[in-house]
Design a protein around this motif. Structure first.
Motif, PDB file in Angstrom:
ATOM      1  N   GLU A 117       0.834  -1.204   0.000  1.00 35.04           N
ATOM      2  CA  GLU A 117       0.000   0.000   0.000  1.00 35.04           C
ATOM      3  C   GLU A 117       0.868   1.254   0.000  1.00 35.04           C
ATOM      4  O   GLU A 117       0.620   2.200  -0.754  1.00 35.04           O
ATOM      5  N   GLU A 118       1.905   1.254   0.839  1.00 31.15           N
ATOM      6  CA  GLU A 118       2.763   2.431   0.941  1.00 31.15           C
ATOM      7  C   GLU A 118       3.650   2.597  -0.293  1.00 31.15           C
ATOM      8  O   GLU A 118       3.944   3.712  -0.710  1.00 31.15           O
ATOM      9  N   ARG A 119       4.062   1.480  -0.870  1.00 30.19           N
ATOM     10  CA  ARG A 119       4.988   1.556  -2.009  1.00 30.19           C
ATOM     11  C   ARG A 119       4.265   1.657  -3.357  1.00 30.19           C
ATOM     12  O   ARG A 119       4.684   2.421  -4.244  1.00 30.19           O
ATOM     13  N   LEU A 120       3.166   0.903  -3.544  1.00 30.51           N
ATOM     14  CA  LEU A 120       2.536   0.824  -4.862  1.00 30.51           C
ATOM     15  C   LEU A 120       1.145   1.432  -4.923  1.00 30.51           C
ATOM     16  O   LEU A 120       0.762   1.997  -5.939  1.00 30.51           O
ATOM     17  N   GLY A 121       0.350   1.259  -3.858  1.00 29.22           N
ATOM     18  CA  GLY A 121      -0.993   1.818  -3.887  1.00 29.22           C
ATOM     19  C   GLY A 121      -2.011   0.910  -3.225  1.00 29.22           C
ATOM     20  O   GLY A 121      -1.740  -0.243  -2.904  1.00 29.22           O
ATOM     21  N   HIS A 122      -3.208   1.470  -3.030  1.00 30.51           N
ATOM     22  CA  HIS A 122      -4.247   0.768  -2.274  1.00 30.51           C
ATOM     23  C   HIS A 122      -4.705  -0.511  -2.969  1.00 30.51           C
ATOM     24  O   HIS A 122      -4.845  -1.559  -2.331  1.00 30.51           O
ATOM     25  N   LYS A 123      -4.937  -0.459  -4.268  1.00 33.43           N
ATOM     26  CA  LYS A 123      -5.420  -1.646  -4.983  1.00 33.43           C
ATOM     27  C   LYS A 123      -4.323  -2.710  -5.101  1.00 33.43           C
ATOM     28  O   LYS A 123      -4.613  -3.907  -5.114  1.00 33.43           O
ATOM     29  N   SER A 124      -3.081  -2.261  -5.179  1.00 37.14           N
ATOM     30  CA  SER A 124      -1.959  -3.203  -5.183  1.00 37.14           C
ATOM     31  C   SER A 124      -1.901  -3.940  -3.850  1.00 37.14           C
ATOM     32  O   SER A 124      -1.661  -5.163  -3.797  1.00 37.14           O
ATOM     33  N   TYR A 125      -2.111  -3.196  -2.792  1.00 40.20           N
ATOM     34  CA  TYR A 125      -2.119  -3.768  -1.442  1.00 40.20           C
ATOM     35  C   TYR A 125      -3.225  -4.813  -1.301  1.00 40.20           C
ATOM     36  O   TYR A 125      -2.980  -5.948  -0.845  1.00 40.20           O
ATOM     37  N   LYS A 126      -4.431  -4.447  -1.711  1.00 45.97           N
ATOM     38  CA  LYS A 126      -5.548  -5.394  -1.597  1.00 45.97           C
ATOM     39  C   LYS A 126      -5.335  -6.615  -2.485  1.00 45.97           C
ATOM     40  O   LYS A 126      -5.690  -7.740  -2.125  1.00 45.97           O
ATOM     41  N   SER A 127      -4.735  -6.399  -3.658  1.00 43.85           N
ATOM     42  CA  SER A 127      -4.461  -7.517  -4.574  1.00 43.85           C
ATOM     43  C   SER A 127      -3.466  -8.490  -3.943  1.00 43.85           C
ATOM     44  O   SER A 127      -3.666  -9.717  -3.988  1.00 43.85           O
ATOM     45  N   THR A 361      -5.258 -13.188  10.604  1.00 45.19           N
ATOM     46  CA  THR A 361      -4.516 -11.937  10.796  1.00 45.19           C
ATOM     47  C   THR A 361      -4.568 -11.080   9.547  1.00 45.19           C
ATOM     48  O   THR A 361      -4.861  -9.878   9.601  1.00 45.19           O
ATOM     49  N   SER A 362      -4.277 -11.690   8.399  1.00 40.96           N
ATOM     50  CA  SER A 362      -4.258 -10.926   7.150  1.00 40.96           C
ATOM     51  C   SER A 362      -5.628 -10.323   6.844  1.00 40.96           C
ATOM     52  O   SER A 362      -5.724  -9.144   6.488  1.00 40.96           O
ATOM     53  N   TYR A 363      -6.685 -11.107   7.002  1.00 38.37           N
ATOM     54  CA  TYR A 363      -8.016 -10.588   6.684  1.00 38.37           C
ATOM     55  C   TYR A 363      -8.410  -9.455   7.638  1.00 38.37           C
ATOM     56  O   TYR A 363      -8.957  -8.430   7.207  1.00 38.37           O
ATOM     57  N   CYS A 364      -8.120  -9.634   8.922  1.00 34.13           N
ATOM     58  CA  CYS A 364      -8.495  -8.616   9.917  1.00 34.13           C
ATOM     59  C   CYS A 364      -7.711  -7.315   9.718  1.00 34.13           C
ATOM     60  O   CYS A 364      -8.258  -6.221   9.863  1.00 34.13           O
ATOM     61  N   VAL A 365      -6.430  -7.430   9.380  1.00 31.16           N
ATOM     62  CA  VAL A 365      -5.595  -6.244   9.208  1.00 31.16           C
ATOM     63  C   VAL A 365      -5.773  -5.641   7.817  1.00 31.16           C
ATOM     64  O   VAL A 365      -5.933  -4.430   7.665  1.00 31.16           O
ATOM     65  N   ASP A 366      -5.752  -6.491   6.788  1.00 29.34           N
ATOM     66  CA  ASP A 366      -5.731  -5.998   5.415  1.00 29.34           C
ATOM     67  C   ASP A 366      -7.101  -5.640   4.855  1.00 29.34           C
ATOM     68  O   ASP A 366      -7.197  -4.811   3.948  1.00 29.34           O
ATOM     69  N   ASP A 442      -2.143   1.783 -10.483  1.00 27.17           N
ATOM     70  CA  ASP A 442      -2.765   1.016  -9.398  1.00 27.17           C
ATOM     71  C   ASP A 442      -4.078   0.372  -9.827  1.00 27.17           C
ATOM     72  O   ASP A 442      -4.408  -0.739  -9.389  1.00 27.17           O
ATOM     73  N   ASN A 443      -4.813   1.032 -10.702  1.00 26.61           N
ATOM     74  CA  ASN A 443      -6.103   0.492 -11.150  1.00 26.61           C
ATOM     75  C   ASN A 443      -5.936  -0.773 -11.988  1.00 26.61           C
ATOM     76  O   ASN A 443      -6.853  -1.606 -12.057  1.00 26.61           O
ATOM     77  N   LEU A 444      -4.786  -0.911 -12.638  1.00 23.91           N
ATOM     78  CA  LEU A 444      -4.550  -2.067 -13.501  1.00 23.91           C
ATOM     79  C   LEU A 444      -3.957  -3.264 -12.762  1.00 23.91           C
ATOM     80  O   LEU A 444      -3.954  -4.376 -13.295  1.00 23.91           O
ATOM     81  N   VAL A 445      -3.457  -3.043 -11.555  1.00 25.45           N
ATOM     82  CA  VAL A 445      -2.766  -4.114 -10.830  1.00 25.45           C
ATOM     83  C   VAL A 445      -3.649  -5.348 -10.612  1.00 25.45           C
ATOM     84  O   VAL A 445      -3.200  -6.480 -10.861  1.00 25.45           O
ATOM     85  N   PRO A 446      -4.903  -5.218 -10.147  1.00 25.30           N
ATOM     86  CA  PRO A 446      -5.735  -6.427  -9.986  1.00 25.30           C
ATOM     87  C   PRO A 446      -5.902  -7.209 -11.290  1.00 25.30           C
ATOM     88  O   PRO A 446      -5.902  -8.442 -11.283  1.00 25.30           O
ATOM     89  N   ILE A 447      -6.030  -6.473 -12.399  1.00 22.94           N
ATOM     90  CA  ILE A 447      -6.189  -7.136 -13.702  1.00 22.94           C
ATOM     91  C   ILE A 447      -4.902  -7.870 -14.080  1.00 22.94           C
ATOM     92  O   ILE A 447      -4.931  -9.014 -14.553  1.00 22.94           O
ATOM     93  N   ILE A 448      -3.765  -7.234 -13.849  1.00 26.47           N
ATOM     94  CA  ILE A 448      -2.461  -7.855 -14.156  1.00 26.47           C
ATOM     95  C   ILE A 448      -2.263  -9.116 -13.333  1.00 26.47           C
ATOM     96  O   ILE A 448      -1.739 -10.123 -13.836  1.00 26.47           O
ATOM     97  N   CYS A 449      -2.701  -9.086 -12.083  1.00 24.59           N
ATOM     98  CA  CYS A 449      -2.535 -10.245 -11.190  1.00 24.59           C
ATOM     99  C   CYS A 449      -3.408 -11.430 -11.621  1.00 24.59           C
ATOM    100  O   CYS A 449      -3.150 -12.561 -11.206  1.00 24.59           O
ATOM    101  N   VAL A 450      -4.423 -11.169 -12.422  1.00 18.53           N
ATOM    102  CA  VAL A 450      -5.243 -12.253 -12.989  1.00 18.53           C
ATOM    103  C   VAL A 450      -4.681 -12.693 -14.331  1.00 18.53           C
ATOM    104  O   VAL A 450      -4.622 -13.893 -14.640  1.00 18.53           O
ATOM    105  N   ILE A 451      -4.233 -11.735 -15.138  1.00 20.56           N
ATOM    106  CA  ILE A 451      -3.729 -12.041 -16.473  1.00 20.56           C
ATOM    107  C   ILE A 451      -2.461 -12.893 -16.418  1.00 20.56           C
ATOM    108  O   ILE A 451      -2.308 -13.844 -17.201  1.00 20.56           O
ATOM    109  N   SER A 452      -1.553 -12.590 -15.491  1.00 22.41           N
ATOM    110  CA  SER A 452      -0.256 -13.286 -15.439  1.00 22.41           C
ATOM    111  C   SER A 452      -0.398 -14.796 -15.261  1.00 22.41           C
ATOM    112  O   SER A 452       0.131 -15.564 -16.080  1.00 22.41           O
ATOM    113  N   PRO A 453      -1.090 -15.277 -14.220  1.00 21.59           N
ATOM    114  CA  PRO A 453      -1.239 -16.734 -14.095  1.00 21.59           C
ATOM    115  C   PRO A 453      -2.056 -17.345 -15.235  1.00 21.59           C
ATOM    116  O   PRO A 453      -1.823 -18.491 -15.617  1.00 21.59           O
TER     117      PRO A 453
END
Length: 503
Positions: A117-127, A361-366, A442-453
């Motif tokens: 989140e701090e380095r790339l952005g909010h959507k990158s963090y959630k992804s 932990t991850s779900y509660c924090v993230d 940042d808006n494209l990161v979730p899409i990239i994370c699906v496209i790559s695999p």
């Protein structure tokens, strides 16, 4: 061995774990205790306990059984070639200790995905956090599935207990002893379970040797002189998935992703007071990890020696994952059978309890933002955490049932194959954040994370089968590289100002 004897052992075993849970959580069961054990863990206890978490029932059953397996299209069995992968693991652990851990401690993280989140952005963090939730749920479910099918076959089938009930009871018991104490409880139970695991593998070697009429030293000499002890595969770089380069490179990057970028094992490292203690823990753990894997491979060779000497055919058992339990529970005496069940249970539940805590932990924090609340230990938030913990138990149950329906291969192969697809984008995200000074779209990161695999899947199933190249554990490298390149291509430019996590 009588199913009632094995069941009695399991009842006593879980009784001990519940007792540990009671004493470690009676003074405090708030969220700080659950998530990071109040950052007061002893490095040597964490290092020792992490052995049980990292090895799991996969190493205990699937790795020894895989020694005599011959991959499709090849003529020579796997032998000790898995140790090449372990060498790669060791390289990955060093990278974690001296690259990733300093970053996490410098930023004082509870969830390692807040770095994104701090380095790339909010959507990158959630992804990144979502990738972990999916990856760890699948991986841990597969590991628990392995012990569940053994318990079903050698205990509960005798009473016609449905498989779904076997798995549900296992998960309920794990939820029961981790629900209050969380990480604080797990650090103690993992230490206990690692002790059982190590005793089991050492005693298994003794009993296997005795069953063959050999001393332990004679057994090791027999393994050393056999073809099973062949480690390195230098031939056929393109066509053999076990080639040394593929195994070492794949092992290193699988470790970086599945350990260093995984909230589960990193959560334990972040529970220590200083980075020095965390690094000492990591390197001690690495040394023990290497030695223990050699012992498991030796057990594998002895299993096949014993099977040959006693006319036990793998084709009659079903698959290699059943070889160890078949010999321990149906061909050796009572004590070796109990020792085997102790080791298997310890290895598998040490992995699953840790995973459930990390997922919670991850779900509660993230996703529920506990770390941003004014009072993270508010009783309402503790109750909410308990519900999340229970929900992940249900999700894991469903994944295990799905895997039971479709799986037809060695679990060790299935786990690392799935990890190559699910952890690859996470590897790409962290690599981009650490190795470059560029921003992401940042808006494209979730899409990239699906496209790559998806691209890797299409490549692996529809392109590579028509070539001489066979992809192995290094699949995760290609997946991470595609993610990295797509992030680079879509990057709008360099970061202005200080990069998160830098000194």
């Amino acid at each position: 061995m009588s199913p009632i004897i094995l069941l009695s052992f399991l009842v006593v075993y879980f009784g001990i774990l519940l007792a540990v849970s009671y004493f470690t959580s009676k003074d405090s069961s708030d969220n700080s205790t659950f998530f990071v054990a109040n950052r007061n863990s002893k490095w040597y206890m964490v290092a020792f306990g992490m052995i049980g978490t990292a090895l799991s029932g996969v190493t205990f059953i699937s790795v020894p059984g895989d020694v005599g397996n011959t991959p499709g299209g090849l003529t020579e069995p796997n032998n000790f070639s898995y140790f090449q992968f372990v060498i790669g693991n060791a390289i990955g652990f060093v990278v974690i200790a001296y690259v990733l851990l300093p970053l996490y401690y410098r930023m004082n993280l509870t969830s390692i995905y807040t770095y994104l989140e701090e380095r790339l952005g909010h959507k990158s963090y959630k992804s990144g956090a979502m990738i972990f939730l999916i990856s760890r749920t699948i991986g841990s479910a597969f590991r628990l599935y392995l012990v569940a099918i053994v318990l079903q076959r050698y205990i509960f089938d005798a009473w016609k207990v449905p498989f779904i009930l076997t798995v549900a009871v296992c998960l309920f018991l794990i939820w029961l002893y981790t629900n209050k104490g969380g990480l604080k409880t797990i650090i103690i139970t993992d230490t206990l379970q690692t002790t059982f695991l190590l005793l089991a593998v050492l005693l298994s070697i003794y009993f296997m040797a005795d069953g063959l009429g050999l001393t332990v030293f004679e057994a090791f000499e027999k393994v050393k002189e056999s073809s099973y002890s062949k480690i390195f595969v230098w031939e056929n770089l393109l066509g053999d998935t076990r080639h040394i380069l593929k195994h070492i490179i794949g092992g290193a990057f699988v470790t970086i992703a599945m350990t260093g970028l995984d909230q589960d094992l990193m959560q334990k490292n972040l529970s220590m007071k200083t980075i020095g203690e965390a690094q000492k823990n990591m390197m001690t753990f690495t040394g023990i990890f290497i030695v223990i894997n050699l012992f498991f491979l030796a057990v594998g060779a002895l299993l096949y020696f014993y099977a040959d000497a006693n006319g036990i055919k793998l084709s009659d058992i079903g698959k290699s994952d059943y070889l160890y339990p078949e010999i321990a529970l149906r061909h050796l005496t009572l004590l070796p059978g109990i020792i085997f069940m102790m080791g298997l249970t310890a290895a598998t539940f040490a992995t699953t309890d840790s995973a459930l805590t990390a997922l919670t932990t991850s779900y509660c924090v993230d996703f529920l933002n506990f770390n941003k609340k004014e009072n993270p230990n508010d009783p309402k938030l503790v109750k909410q955490r308990n519900l999340v913990h229970f929900a992940f138990s249900i999700v894991m149950l469903l994944v295990i049932l799905l895997f039971h329906w479709i799986n037809d291969e060695s679990v060790v192969s299935a786990i690392f194959k799935i990890a190559g697809y699910t952890y690859g984008p996470l590897l790409g995200l962290f690599s981009f954040g650490i190795l470059t000074k560029r921003r992401v779209n940042d808006n494209l990161v979730p899409i990239i994370c699906v496209i790559s695999p998806l691209l890797i899947f299409l490549l692996n199933h529809y392109v590579l089968p028509h070539t001489a190249y066979k992809i192995g554990f290094e699949l995760i490298v290609y997946n991470g590289l595609i993610t990295y390149l797509l992030l680079l291509i879509t990057s709008p430019g360099k970061v202005e100002g200080k990069i998160a996590g830098s000194k």
